[in-house]
Design a protein around this motif. Structure first.
Motif, PDB file in Angstrom:
ATOM      1  N   VAL A 146       0.830  -1.202   0.000  1.00  0.00           N
ATOM      2  CA  VAL A 146       0.000   0.000   0.000  1.00  0.00           C
ATOM      3  C   VAL A 146       0.866   1.254   0.000  1.00  0.00           C
ATOM      4  O   VAL A 146       2.012   1.247   0.446  1.00  0.00           O
ATOM      5  CB  VAL A 146      -0.951   0.031   1.222  1.00  0.00           C
ATOM      6  N   GLN A 149      -2.351   6.762   2.419  1.00  0.00           N
ATOM      7  CA  GLN A 149      -3.783   6.596   2.695  1.00  0.00           C
ATOM      8  C   GLN A 149      -4.261   5.178   2.397  1.00  0.00           C
ATOM      9  O   GLN A 149      -5.430   4.960   2.090  1.00  0.00           O
ATOM     10  CB  GLN A 149      -4.610   7.621   1.920  1.00  0.00           C
ATOM     11  N   ASP A 150      -3.326   4.208   2.497  1.00  0.00           N
ATOM     12  CA  ASP A 150      -3.658   2.787   2.322  1.00  0.00           C
ATOM     13  C   ASP A 150      -4.198   2.444   0.938  1.00  0.00           C
ATOM     14  O   ASP A 150      -4.951   1.472   0.781  1.00  0.00           O
ATOM     15  CB  ASP A 150      -4.663   2.322   3.395  1.00  0.00           C
ATOM     16  N   VAL A 151      -3.822   3.218  -0.058  1.00  0.00           N
ATOM     17  CA  VAL A 151      -4.221   2.889  -1.429  1.00  0.00           C
ATOM     18  C   VAL A 151      -3.403   1.690  -1.903  1.00  0.00           C
ATOM     19  O   VAL A 151      -2.177   1.664  -1.761  1.00  0.00           O
ATOM     20  CB  VAL A 151      -4.011   4.082  -2.368  1.00  0.00           C
ATOM     21  N   ASP A 209     -11.593   5.320  -4.463  1.00  0.00           N
ATOM     22  CA  ASP A 209     -10.259   5.695  -3.994  1.00  0.00           C
ATOM     23  C   ASP A 209      -9.317   4.516  -3.823  1.00  0.00           C
ATOM     24  O   ASP A 209      -8.127   4.699  -3.595  1.00  0.00           O
ATOM     25  CB  ASP A 209     -10.335   6.504  -2.698  1.00  0.00           C
ATOM     26  N   ARG A 211      -8.776   2.224  -1.521  1.00  0.00           N
ATOM     27  CA  ARG A 211      -8.117   1.981  -0.232  1.00  0.00           C
ATOM     28  C   ARG A 211      -8.339   0.540   0.216  1.00  0.00           C
ATOM     29  O   ARG A 211      -9.401  -0.043   0.000  1.00  0.00           O
ATOM     30  CB  ARG A 211      -8.653   2.936   0.830  1.00  0.00           C
TER      31      ARG A 211
END
Length: 224
Positions: A146, A149-151, A209, A211
């Motif tokens: 990741v 922002q944990d994408v 997004d 995530r």
């Protein structure tokens, strides 16, 4: 004036215990899945009787399916014409809520009910030497890489770890082509997708997004 709000505003209004939450879709869609605390008042019943079923002194949030559904804006304007003052339209609807892995009530069998929230996670700059033992010890046999922002950026499994230097970084060896799914997808549809593609696992991400939510294995899908 009707105010269009997002899911964070919905949560805030509900947590204050002030707002009335209303789904305006037909009953079968409400029964499939609806937000916790949501009452059911289909658009077709938004006549004068709506004033008897709702409290004018409290804020009201209406919602329908998604951005493409026009029932909630219509319901909001009808409430406004009936004299309601604090009317909010959660225009993104319940698919936005469900795709964010938030709780729901109903008969729907969604991926959010079987997702594993604790997969092995690696940052893009992590050394492979630290990732490899965690991958080996995990039932899924993969690490999800990741970024901010944990994408989700990629995954690392046995194939990606073969013959690589221990000094290599996760982003240098990760596989970018990742099979992903939303928490809002039906388990039956995911089962078909995984069987057809021979997938051992899929990464669960939020809508738009990307995530990380978690991971779902083929075993979990078939035992659901």
């Amino acid at each position: 004036m009707v105010e269009v709000i997002d899911r964070w505003a919905v949560q805030g209004l509900l947590e204050s215990h002030e707002a009335q939450l209303v789904e305006v879709l037909p009953l079968p869609q409400y029964a499939w899945a609806h937000l916790p605390q949501a009452a059911h008042l289909p658009l077709e019943e938004f006549g004068a009787s709506a004033a008897d079923r709702l409290t004018q002194a409290r804020p009201i949030i209406v919602y329908c399916h998604d951005w493409l559904c026009d029932r909630s804006p219509r319901a909001a304007r009808l409430l406004e014409r009936l004299g309601f003052q604090d009317v909010f339209d959660y225009a993104a609807g319940k698919m936005d809520w469900l795709s964010a892995d938030l709780p729901y009530v109903g008969e729907a069998d969604l991926v959010s009910r079987i997702v594993r929230h604790d997969p092995v996670i690696a940052s893009a700059g992590d050394a492979v030497s630290g990732v490899e033992p965690r991958v080996a010890a995990d039932p899924a046999g993969v690490a999800v890489v990741v970024g901010e922002q944990d994408v989700v950026l990629g995954v690392i499994g046995d194939q990606e770890l073969k013959g690589v230097s221990a000094d290599a970084r996760a982003e240098e060896v990760m596989r970018v082509e990742v099979s992903t799914v939303r928490p809002s997808e039906e388990v039956g549809a995911l089962r078909h997708k995984m069987d057809r593609g021979g997938l051992a696992e899929v990464v669960v991400v939020t809508m738009a997004d990307g995530r990380l939510v978690g991971i779902v294995s083929a075993a979990a899908v078939h035992s659901a």
